[in-house]
Write an enzyme that holds these catalytic residues in place. Structure first.
Site: not given
Lengths: 485, 485
Positions: A258-259, A262, A288
């Site tokens: 997830h990160e 980003h 997001e």
């Protein structure tokens, strides 16, 4: 002429932001415990300095005429005008009051959550809501006052947009959820959720995943912090964190993916935009979309599980008796649950809808803070058919309100919605994953979204990429393809 | 009145320094490689901002009258006046030119050292010396022009002070060295210098040493960097680094003790001085007295070796066949050598005297940069009876000149001199070490030196503590006690 002057002068504000970012990263990773007090003072001083430096650009920014500007110039004007507008509308004193209030409120919130005691947090949250309403009034809005706050996180996004999205999305999700629950293709619980791992072994898994995704190791790093986050220091220095809770290994692994999503966004922005006002990701929702595309649409796909299965197997001994399909099921447990951050991709948006409905009413003054727990329970029952036993697993579960982040929650759903749009527009995705061709994935995301930084507002950016803005139907299409096929 | 305003406004400059310190720490420890370019831009921007903020204090500082001020107030006035004087004398453009020149020169110096080629570095060093001479002229001086530069590192310290110290010290050291060399109580070489260690095991040793010394772990941390250093972020956040070269384990251990001494100084300063202009250590020489007192006078003592012997023994298997006295000898090898940073405490100051003589002549314009290698060899022969085979082990060995740190080297000898004064004034030191009572050592150092931050100039501070300033006879006394007893 004005533009060159603006860009030169802007480097001062940019340098201060750069320092603030690194100080924030260090606070969560390596700072000795007692360093906190001085760090708070420095954040306050540097924020004030930054505000000064931005406000010094006002006169030159006002002289810019759209007809003299290219897209980059228009973006610079738009982004700086928004920030100047905020500083003009919201005096320093209100920002300072909010900072003092939220640092105290965050501590009280932690205590209240520990004690399952909403009443303890209530007076702080009441003050925060009052201040947020005041800020909305100062900023001004068309239509609903909540629009003023939504716009801070997602430029141009309104209550009317959100209502349209949720009114379409929720019945569709409900239908999908019911079908999954009445079937046994996806489990409601998996034994691997309770299995403990060795942290050093898990670190190796995460390092191999990062390499597999193609994170550029000379411009990127992974550390440990109590809550995973991404921070951009500069175009060539983007950092993420994860945490190791010791069991349920998918948690730390998906936080890394997830990160990394980003981080990838920031790393794929046109480098010539670095140190300018349009050098960062454009909004919380668009950001997001990148993290959720990588985490859910790629990371939880059957194809991705096959690709990483050897990595998992060679590092985590306890996976010996599980095959790739077992892991796929473990990654895709679906069940109504009380805690947002543990929710699967089908039920997740119900958690957001609930928070959105409460925030909207609070900012409109239609409900009071004291009403939150009962409304919370009512919506949980309506959306997911379950109710929290106490406030800790109800309205006290999230840190956001203690930080006065009203308007932020809806961008999580926008992330899913836009990730769905990316899915729809990339029909060969599964092939690419199978072939471990993440370069092609990156190229696609770069061309559609990342490259432009903040040159275009979110809706303009989406229209350029997809000829429409936030359209939730593709996210539904994605879920149907995956769960009902 | 002015004072309160000054202290409030000073917090802006202080916050910028705070950020610059953390950015510097991160650059050497965790920054992804490609982050360097943007980091350089931020350092330049923040330095300019800091200069602005200091210069904004000028009017108020000039209004301060000594008769209205207590010692703290006088210290604030003194420290800020010095900095304002520098900024008034040395325009921004010269500082910027020096920054550009030194960043380039440092790269060229590395290459020149690698290639043993002084000629490659010569044109850069020539420009640096020109600029340093210009800065000396701009700053102004009484007596020797080098005084202007010495004062930047050691307030009030002059060529006449230095000449007096070296002319006393060198013959004394020569005599001590000759006696040691003609004796076999201290070895000229020890086999442990070549023994390799396991880095993880050595990390454990260093961690135990830090605990033994009583470093406050909630206000302090130890990391790894290519060159060991100490950085103060704030009164409650002081950090050191070490490096692990894989053999000769005393190197990393003594760098940890040395840097801990620097850190201890900052950690023992009166906390009420934090965020003020007098909140840091007062000068390079006084700082070095703390690090050398801990590293050499404590760390290389027979008593300290006995205390840490069990720590070493339990972590480093290869020490099995060595007793405490063997380790003591290994820690105190004495021999004339070519490389300053490898020099023992007897020969070390010859290396400094040589650099001092060269710097003094360069700044006076009595010699040219091209003369350095021959003068270097001449002095090495005269002082230590040896000569470098090439420039890499001669005049290219130190980074300092590429960084334009003219005036810095002599403070290393001042560190030894003041450490000797501390030794002389603490007759129970050996007892305290034996009893592992480092709290008493800290109290002594705090009361004599550390507590006062920069309230008093170095000479005033020394006079308050010892009724005299830099007196080199106690350092000689210390060496005689240790090596000739």
């Amino acid at each position: 002429m004005f533009m060159q002057e603006i860009l030169n002068e802007y480097r001062k504000a940019w340098s201060i932001s750069y320092a603030i970012s690194l100080l924030g990263w260090d606070l969560e990773t390596y700072m000795p415990q007692e360093g906190a007090k001085a760090r708070g003072e420095v954040f306050a001083q540097l924020s004030t300095l930054r505000r000064e430096k931005i406000m010094q650009l006002k006169e030159n920014v006002e002289k810019l005429r759209d007809e003299d500007l290219d897209d980059f110039g228009k973006g610079v004007k738009r982004v700086l005008s928004r920030e100047i507008k905020y500083f003009l509308a919201v005096p320093k004193e209100i920002d300072e009051e909010l900072n003092r209030l939220t640092s105290e409120a965050e501590i009280v919130w932690r205590q209240a959550r520990k004690e399952n005691n909403f009443l303890k947090f209530e007076p702080y949250l009441t003050k925060i809501v009052e201040l947020e309403r005041k800020i909305a009034e100062k900023l001004g809005y068309e239509g609903h006052p909540y629009n003023a706050l939504l716009d801070l996180y997602e430029e141009g996004f309104t209550v009317s947009d959100a209502d349209k999205i949720f009114s379409y999305l929720l019945p569709e999700l409900k239908q999908i959820l019911d079908k999954i629950m009445n079937d046994d293709k996806f489990p409601k619980k998996h034994e691997l959720e309770d299995v403990e791992y060795n942290v050093d072994e898990m670190k190796k898994v995460n390092e191999e995943i990062i390499k597999l995704l193609g994170m550029p190791l000379t411009r990127f790093r992974l550390d440990i912090s109590p809550h995973p986050f991404t921070v951009k220091i500069s175009a060539d220095d983007v950092r993420i964190t994860t945490r190791y809770e010791g069991k349920d290994f998918k948690e730390t692994m998906f936080s890394v993916i997830h990160e990394s999503g980003h981080a990838m966004y920031e790393l794929l922005i046109d480098k010539s935009l670095d140190m300018t006002p349009v050098g960062g990701g454009v909004s919380s929702g668009i950001h997001e979309s990148q993290s959720r595309f990588w985490e859910n649409i790629i990371g939880r796909s059957r194809e991705f599980v096959s690709v990483i299965y050897p990595i998992l197997k060679s590092n985590l001994q306890f996976l010996e008796k599980y095959d790739s399909e077992d892991i796929y099921k473990y990654f895709n447990v679906v069940r109504p649950s009380l805690i947002r951050v543990d929710a699967d991709e089908v039920t997740y948006n119900f958690h957001i809808a609930l928070r959105y409905e409460i925030e909207k009413r609070l900012i409109a003054g239609e409900i009071d803070v004291k009403d939150i727990p009962s409304i919370w329970n009512e919506f949980m029952e309506k959306y997911l058919g379950i109710q929290p036993k106490n406030d800790a697993e109800g309205s006290l579960q999230d840190i956001h309100w203690s930080q006065a982040s009203f308007g932020y929650f809806p961008t999580y759903t926008l992330g899913n919605v836009v990730a769905g749009m990316l899915y729809h527009n990339f029909p060969t995705l599964k092939e690419k994953i199978k072939e471990r061709d993440f370069d092609s994935v990156r190229d696609f995301l770069k061309n559609k979204i990342c490259y432009y930084g903040s040159i275009y507002s979110p809706k303009v950016l989406l229209n350029r990429a997809f000829n429409e803005d936030y359209n939730p139907s593709y996210f539904v299409e994605y879920l149907k393809d995956k769960y009902l096929a």
